[in-house]
Design an enzyme around this catalytic site. Structure first.
Site, short mmCIF file in Angstrom:
data_model
loop_
_atom_site.label_atom_id
_atom_site.label_comp_id
_atom_site.label_asym_id
_atom_site.label_seq_id
_atom_site.Cartn_x
_atom_site.Cartn_y
_atom_site.Cartn_z
CB CYS A 1 4.67 -1.75 -4.31
SG CYS A 1 5.18 -0.34 -3.31
N GLY B 1 0.80 -3.77 -1.15
CA GLY B 1 0.06 -3.94 0.09
C GLY B 1 0.62 -3.09 1.21
N GLY C 1 1.72 -2.03 5.30
CA GLY C 1 2.44 -2.65 6.43
C GLY C 1 3.90 -2.91 6.13
CB SER D 1 -0.28 0.47 -0.52
OG SER D 1 -0.19 -0.66 -1.33
N GLY E 1 6.97 2.97 2.05
CA GLY E 1 7.69 3.50 3.19
C GLY E 1 8.85 2.61 3.59
CG PHE E 2 8.85 -0.75 4.99
CD1 PHE E 2 9.56 -1.04 6.15
CD2 PHE E 2 7.51 -0.35 5.12
CE1 PHE E 2 8.95 -0.96 7.40
CE2 PHE E 2 6.91 -0.27 6.36
CZ PHE E 2 7.63 -0.58 7.51
CD GLN F 1 8.42 -3.20 0.15
OE1 GLN F 1 7.42 -3.67 0.69
NE2 GLN F 1 8.67 -1.90 0.15
CD GLU G 1 -0.30 0.20 -9.97
OE1 GLU G 1 0.80 -0.22 -10.37
OE2 GLU G 1 -0.48 0.61 -8.80
CG HIS H 1 2.42 1.61 -7.37
ND1 HIS H 1 1.55 0.60 -7.02
CD2 HIS H 1 3.12 1.91 -6.25
CE1 HIS H 1 1.70 0.30 -5.75
NE2 HIS H 1 2.65 1.09 -5.27
N1 LIG Z 1 2.47 0.11 -2.11
C1 LIG Z 1 3.05 -0.88 -1.45
O1 LIG Z 1 2.91 -2.05 -1.80
C2 LIG Z 1 3.78 -0.52 -0.20
C3 LIG Z 1 4.61 -1.63 0.38
C4 LIG Z 1 4.98 -1.42 1.84
N2 LIG Z 1 3.82 -1.41 2.66
C5 LIG Z 1 5.79 -0.13 1.98
O2 LIG Z 1 5.31 0.82 2.51
O3 LIG Z 1 6.91 -0.06 1.57
#
Ligand SMILES: NC(=O)CC[C@H](N)C(=O)O
Length: 370
Positions: free
Chosen positions: A257, A229, A231, A51, A301-302, A261, A345, A343
């Protein structure tokens, strides 16, 4: 232990701010979005978390490298961060089980970083001004040259990165006594998420980003897991399509995460880019169902639009962030689907939230026995 020589290095931020320091890792130049992680430990897990792909990590902990690296602490097959900014970078390490220094680990992977920076000042600056791009160089300290190179670093806003970190091919994780089959949609999955599934008797088939619901369904899974993930989730559209079908078919699903979203978007709830994300291991979250609070590990970040969640009759908020009230968890009314922004985990982080994996397994059990 071999001590590597350092040279002058420079960090140039998108808003023109310049910090001078010393090189760490490989001598070179690297660009990405700067973000800060407030965890005190767990740097190897952070650096290998997919991520973080495309990001330059600033650690607020002042001393990095002192416990070296060891193979068990990776969250993926490689270092994913674009660069590191820290205060003191220790080339010496001391831990019985460590297999090498962070310096050599970075050099081997070609990771560029900068140390001997006043990270308190830098983090305050980024905290106040918001997320922005930056460039680090130990090849040149010419700010003008670097400023023009910085212009070519893509903005995280609107950037699809799951396709860069997902598995190229599907693969299986077998367990001794399979209780359930879980299809994992890999948007950049962390290893410890998979460990949490397999240790609960879930045999996993991990599918690349872009795999359709129909392709995954052919395997006959009992449920679906949508991973974390990198982005912008708003453009990770292939995953949204798969989750829309999972929901339409009323299949059990759990998202973490980015997966959270994606579940929100599959219900018409948009995401937005935060002024600054949440990254660290000490973020307080309240579970609104049980009334209990948990200290969580975070990296995003989102976030999902709170108003849109509130106005959505099909979605219920299950968790909120106690620092800023952002949405930390949702579940879909009358459907076996839920997700969290943080998270469970951990890795690194406290294990307060591992119960969510148990809830997923209970959900799989219930659906199987229907
Ligand atoms: N750890 C993640 O899955 C981050 C999700 C997404 N890329 C964000 O920054 O919000």
């Amino acid at each position: 232990m071999k001590i590597h020589t350092t040279t002058d290095a420079v960090l140039v931020l998108e808003d023109g701010t310049v910090f001078h320091g010393k090189s760490l890792g490989k001598i070179g130049t690297t660009g990405g979005e700067v973000c800060f992680n407030t965890g005190m430990t767990g740097y190897q897990e952070i650096f290998t978390d997919p991520s973080y792909y495309g990001q330059i990590v600033i650690t607020t902990v002042s001393h990095v490298g002192n416990y070296g690296v060891q193979p068990e602490e990776v969250e993926s097959g490689q270092i994913q961060i674009k660069g590191l900014v820290c205060k003191e970078f220790s080339q010496h390490f001391s831990r019985k089980t460590a297999e090498g220094s962070l310096q050599e680990y970075f050099e081997k992977a070609g990771i560029v970083g900068i140390c001997e920076i006043d990270t308190r000042e830098l983090v305050r600056h980024v905290r106040d001004k918001g997320a922005m791009n930056a460039i680090i160089s130990s090849e040149t300290t010419d700010v003008e040259t670097l400023t023009s190179q910085l212009a070519a670093v893509p903005s995280m806003h609107g950037l699809e990165l799951s396709s860069k970190v997902t598995t190229p091919q599907q693969y299986d994780l077998h367990v001794n006594d399979t209780r359930f089959k879980v299809a994992v949609l890999d948007l950049g999955v962390k290893r410890n998420i998979l460990n949490n599934l397999t240790s609960r008797g879930c045999e996993c088939r991990v599918f690349p980003y872009g795999t359709t619901f129909e392709e995954m369904e052919q395997w006959g899974p009992d449920g679906y897991f949508i991973s974390n993930g990198p982005g912008d989730p708003a453009v990770t559209t292939e995953a949204v399509k798969s989750v829309e079908k999972i929901l339409a078919e009323e299949k059990p699903m759990f998202g973490i995460c980015m997966g959270h979203q994606i579940l929100a978007q599959a219900n018409g709830i948009p995401t937005y880019k935060m002024h600054n994300g949440h990254r660290g291991l000490n973020h307080p979250v309240k579970n609104l169902i049980t009334g209990r609070s948990e200290i969580t590990s975070q990296n995003h970040g989102f976030a999902v639009d709170p108003e849109a969640v509130k106005n959505n009759p099909n979605v219920e908020v299950t968790h909120i962030n106690l620092n800023d009230n952002t949405v930390e968890g949702i579940r879909i009314k009358n459907k076996p689907a839920f997700s969290v922004q943080y998270h469970p985990e951990s890795s690194p982080g406290p294990h307060d939230s591992e119960y969510l994996f148990d809830l997923f397994v209970e959900m799989l059990e219930k659906e199987k026995n229907k």
